[in-house]
Design an enzyme around this catalytic site. Structure first.
Site, PDB file in Angstrom:
ATOM      1  N   ASN A  74     -26.259  51.208 118.310  1.00  0.00           N
ATOM      2  CA  ASN A  74     -27.682  51.573 118.284  1.00  0.00           C
ATOM      3  C   ASN A  74     -28.421  51.216 119.569  1.00  0.00           C
ATOM      4  OD1 ASN A  74     -27.408  48.861 117.595  1.00  0.00           O
ATOM      5  ND2 ASN A  74     -29.152  48.869 116.204  1.00  0.00           N
ATOM      6  N   GLY A 117     -23.829  43.089 115.080  1.00  0.00           N
ATOM      7  CA  GLY A 117     -23.390  44.078 114.103  1.00  0.00           C
ATOM      8  C   GLY A 117     -23.720  43.614 112.696  1.00  0.00           C
ATOM      9  N   GLU A 147     -25.465  38.043 116.149  1.00  0.00           N
ATOM     10  CA  GLU A 147     -26.742  38.628 115.725  1.00  0.00           C
ATOM     11  C   GLU A 147     -26.377  39.669 114.681  1.00  0.00           C
ATOM     12  OE1 GLU A 147     -29.147  41.620 115.282  1.00  0.00           O
ATOM     13  OE2 GLU A 147     -28.838  41.915 117.431  1.00  0.00           O
TER      14      GLU A 147
END
Length: 439
Positions: free
Chosen positions: A109, A188, A210
């Site tokens: 993303n 992820g 994260e």
């Protein structure tokens, strides 16, 4: 092929560096400059890879480059310490040294920014890196590698290991279990993070992660409604809702609920435009794949079956494939899937609440805690809520909180460690105590 090699910056095991801190700083700075010189082309690569609207992709490149600029400056500020000793014939020194080879596993993303936020810190500290980009977006990682080479980053310092979806689990396991790797940094899902943690435990590696979010966005009766709507629009629909800090649950107090929902719906219909990322008017590109679309549909269908109302949107867009209408639901309860799972799509469910305590309880009920947002004009309430929200990052009257100067990370099952800011480089440094005796 995924077995990493140790060369260049850390001289074996992180015991020093072949480049001085000044040299690392200069080369990171040059890498930043090259990103800025090539920002339009890099942005087009992102849009081609994951469908992100070109304007957002351009914003990501500026954000991505800023981490190289920041850590170019931080490279020269890795300070040790001298501690007064209790014995007169001793001196106590504290050194900070690079951990060694760092495996960097990044998502699709933010295929550029998630790399530089990690790699900038690692290289500034004196580590080498092996980057495993998401299988959907390898080209951004490779483009960064080309610019790193042009910037004079020594061969073997920035390594990229692209792979297929089928090979991803095996490559991830290799990176987490290979004894040459000293550090794992992963962005992820929480589920994947847990698997990587198990792999890394065998060799007790340094780990920062994260992971998933489930961000609450609370609007109290005292809030400025128009500002709250603007913040909600930015927080929810950036990258079509496909960011880990996107709002996943809107909690709106009873007295302001109807006005907020009405204005939010009008803003969605007026300001959001679904289309190709290369179309200048597009604000909402496609979702990453069919599986992502199916999850949004599943959450909407579950909510509607339990009494939720579709205020706007609610179905696949007429463009077809992975395009989905920006959706707003009202009459939502905490029993619905969309309030229990991270949707990762353009779905905004609104829950009505009555008291501050009720809102805090709902917000903190999740087992993750990455980001949280709330709107209020009551100073005492602002302090209370900011301190009570169980998240790593809080936006007070703000819908976007990420910046290079700020520590990024979560609590609970949203991860370990922090990225960016003055704290980010610490994730790639070991502290060594040296005692000089007999003086």
């Amino acid at each position: 092929e995924a077995r990493p090699r140790r060369r260049a910056l850390p001289a074996g095991g992180g015991h020093g560096s072949l480049l001085s801190s000044q040299e690392r700083s200069v080369r990171l700075r040059r890498w930043y400059e090259l990103m800025m010189e090539n920002k339009d082309e890099l942005a087009r690569i992102i849009t081609a890879e994951n469908g992100k609207p070109l304007k957002e992709a351009q914003g990501e490149i500026l954000y991505s480059a800023s981490f190289l600029e920041w850590f170019a400056e931080e490279a020269r500020r890795v300070y040790g310490d001298v501690i007064p000793a209790s014995a007169k014939d001793r001196r106590i020194l504290v050194l900070k040294q690079p951990v060694g080879v760092a495996a960097i596993i990044t998502p699709w993303n933010f295929p550029s920014a998630m790399i530089t936020r990690k790699v900038g810190a690692a290289l500034a500290a004196g580590c080498t890196v092996v980057v495993k980009p998401a299988e959907d977006t390898p080209l951004s990682a490779l483009a960064l590698g080309e610019l790193a080479n042009q910037a004079g980053i020594p061969a073997g310092v920035y390594n990229v290991v692209p792979c297929s979806r089928q090979q991803t689990p095996a490559v991830g396991e290799v990176l987490c279990t290979d004894p040459l790797v000293a550090k794992i940094s992963f962005t992820g899902s929480t589920a994947t993070g847990k698997i990587l943690l198990k792999h890394a435990a065998g060799t007790v590696k340094r780990v920062s992660m994260e992971l998933g979010g489930h961000a609450p966005f609370i609007v109290f009766d005292s809030a400025h409604v128009d500002r709250a709507v603007a913040g909600a629009l930015a927080s929810k629909y950036r990258n079509s809702g496909q960011t880990c800090v996107c709002t996943n649950r809107f909690l709106v107090q009873k007295g302001i609920h109807d006005k907020f929902v009405e204005k939010f719906a009008k803003a969605i219909e007026r300001e959001l435009h679904v289309g190709s990322g290369f179309d200048a008017k597009t604000t909402q590109g496609p979702l990453i794949n069919e599986k992502a679309v199916e999850k949004v549909e599943r959450h909407i269908n579950d909510a509607v079956s339990q009494g939720a109302s579709v205020v706007t949107g609610g179905k696949r867009h007429s463009l077809g494939k992975n395009f989905f209408e920006p959706t707003l639901l009202s009459n939502v309860t905490t029993k619905m899937l969309c309030t229990q799972e991270e949707t990762f799509g353009p779905l905004a469910p609104v829950i009505k609440f009555e008291t501050e305590a009720e809102a805090i309880a709902i917000a903190n009920a999740a087992n993750v805690g990455l980001a949280g947002y709330f709107y209020s004009q009551d100073p005492a309430q602002i302090w209370r809520v900011a301190e009570q929200l169980e998240v790593g990052m809080v936006g007070v009257n703000e819908g976007i909180v990420s910046s290079v100067e700020s520590p990024f990370g979560g609590v609970k099952q949203s991860g370990l460690g922090r990225e960016g800011s003055k704290y980010g480089i610490d994730e790639y440094l070991e502290i060594k105590y040296v005692c000089f005796g007999g003086l």
